[in-house]
Scaffold this motif. Structure first.
Motif: not given
Length: 537
Positions: A300-309, A311-327
């Protein structure tokens, strides 16, 4: 992500020594962390063909963002039988950014579910429809619809093309190859200004000339559809989709071309494939242990996308990557650069240049030329240092442009009015300062943010890149909608000073949190942000 005993064999994909010998300490430190010196061969013909075929999306991106500048000063009364107001211009311009933003969650889910290449083909279809819709428009409303369709195409292409190239490129040349996409974008802007000048000068601007300007955007899209039918999918996506043998064939072509049966090449390809498979297995295990993964298991593409989101927020290194990329993506737009792409002809008309589109071409050529400089420097100097070197030039150019506008006495009517009572010296200062600013932008901030896929681990790479690109288009929408009103409310001088202040704040943040990723494999670069200092030192 893990130590691989076969990694020293991977000369193209994993090596980090070579042509970066005169780069920054950050790059050297990255090299030392990886081990011994290795020979690095240049990218083969196949990878350049892949980059060229994908880079046509950049050409379309650049053309459609650049052509609107000449179009706005050429339309006259041919839409809705009246001159365009500042609000008309702002809406026609900003709707592209808005719809580029809105499509990103869907493009991200589609890229993970159906593959990177299919998203590029989807974008091409919309480029063709949008170009033809604009060319046929008779009212402002239909023009807005056409620009919105193009915005959807640009949003999907701007997200997936750098991702596609980064996942195909050898590690030691990844920066250069992703920068090639930016070269295509700036080339598209140059082509847009040349076409705009030709049709604006020698055509019938208020009847058919501007229609040819926007309609020609369909031609590169048709060419890319034909070329991409013969191009492969990303090997990392193929592994994630359980198609490891197909991934191996793609890696072999990238690594060695016709020499794929050489024993050393086979060992190299096997090591690259093994490294990717290990990362995919470890991340799938981590997602299952964390309660995620059902969406992927069920397809399920939608569920997979939501789960990846999650994971993006839950894991510290992913949060940091997101903060830098968005910056970086937000700063790329909030520095005000695309206000020049959208309204450069309007600005140069305002300050008194008799050939505003031709003057805008000078700016576009400067952008293209210094993007070529970035192409040479990006893997030698490193991403972090090239940003810290180039941002001061952008700040100086913006402050100098604000000073130049102090010589220009604008009329009390709309800011887009062509009349001016200022002297020629102010106009020359403005042009020179904008060229300094654009040169600094092209070397650093114009291309480094698109290296964002280096920061994310594979299981969140598509989603993280999509969110960061959404930040880019959100800021782009704000710039497109507010530039002319800010010029009226604050004055041109203070508008440019405001952009300079934003660049200065961005400099401080980059210094603090952005690590060097040049020369590292995608799997290794994603681990940098686990350190307490964000991997900066």
């Amino acid at each position: 992500m893990t130590d691989n005993p076969e990694e020293p064999l991977i000369a193209n994909f994993q090596s980090t020594e070579g042509d970066q010998h005169d780069g920054s300490h950050d790059v050297e430190h990255a090299h030392e962390s990886r081990g011994g010196t290795q020979h690095i061969s240049p990218p083969g013909l196949f990878i350049w063909l892949l980059t060229f075929s994908a880079g046509i999306s950049g050409l379309l991106f650049g053309y459609d963002t650049g052509v609107i500048s000449a179009t706005l000063v050429s339309i006259g009364t041919s839409l809705s039988h009246r001159p365009l107001t500042s609000l008309d211009k702002s809406v026609i311009t900003s709707c592209t950014s808005l719809f580029a933003l809105l499509v990103l969650p869907f493009a991200s889910a589609l890229a993970d579910d159906r593959g990177r290449k299919r998203v590029v083909l989807f974008a091409d279809t919309l480029f063709i429809i949008g170009a033809l819709c604009q060319a046929a428009s008779r009212t402002v409303e239909v023009m807005v619809i056409g620009r919105s369709v193009v915005g959807i195409a640009i949003g999907a292409a701007s997200f997936v093309t750098p991702l596609y190239i980064a996942e195909l490129a050898p590690a030691t040349h990844r920066g250069r190859l992703v920068t090639m996409n930016i070269v295509f974008i700036t080339l598209g802007q140059v082509v847009a200004y040349v076409v705009g000048w030709i049709f604006g000068t020698y055509g019938s601007p208020e009847t058919t000339g501007w229609r040819w300007m926007v309609g020609l955007g369909a031609v590169p899209a048709v060419c890319q559809v034909v070329i991409l039918l013969w191009m492969p999918e990303s090997p990392r996506w193929l592994v994630k989709d359980g198609r490891s043998q197909e991934a191996r064939e793609v890696i072999a072509k990238i690594a060695a071309g016709d020499d794929a049966q050489d024993p050393s090449t086979r060992r190299e390809v096997d090591a690259v494939l093994k490294s990717i498979e290990i990362e995919v297995r470890e991340e799938a295990t981590a997602m299952r242990l964390g309660g995620a993964g059902a969406g992927y298991a069920n397809g399920n593409a939608v569920n997979a996308w939501m789960e990846a989101m999650r994971e993006l927020i839950r894991v510290r290194r992913n949060r940091r990557a997101l903060a830098i990329a968005c910056l970086l993506q937000g700063l790329q737009q909030l520095c005000g650069f695309n206000s020049l792409m959208y309204f450069s002809a309007t600005i140069f008309t305002m300050v008194g240049f008799s050939e505003p589109t031709l003057t805008s071409l000078v700016v576009a050529v400067t952008n293209f030329a210094f993007t070529l400089v970035a192409l040479v420097l990006i893997d030698r100097v490193g991403r972090r240092r090239i940003l810290l070197w180039s941002l001061p030039f952008m700040i100086a150019g913006l402050v100098l442009a604000g000073y130049g506008f102090s010589f220009i006495e604008l009329p009390d009517s709309e800011i887009s009015s062509p009349s001016t009572t200022g002297g020629q010296s102010g106009a020359v200062i403005i042009l020179a300062s904008i060229m300094i600013y654009v040169a600094g932008y092209a070397i650093g901030l114009g291309n480094v943010p698109w290296m964002q896929s280096e920061l994310f681990s594979l299981n969140v790479r598509s989603v993280g890149s999509g969110v960061a690109t959404a930040t880019n288009w959100s800021a782009n929408f704000v710039i497109g909608l507010t530039f002319l009103p800010l010029m009226e409310a604050l004055s041109p001088s203070w508008t440019f000073v405001l952009y300079a202040v934003i660049c200065a704040v961005g400099y401080g943040l980059i210094w603090t949190v952005y690590p060097e990723t040049a020369g590292l494999s995608l799997e290794d670069a994603a681990t940098l942000l686990e350190a307490d200092d964000w991997g900066v030192r």
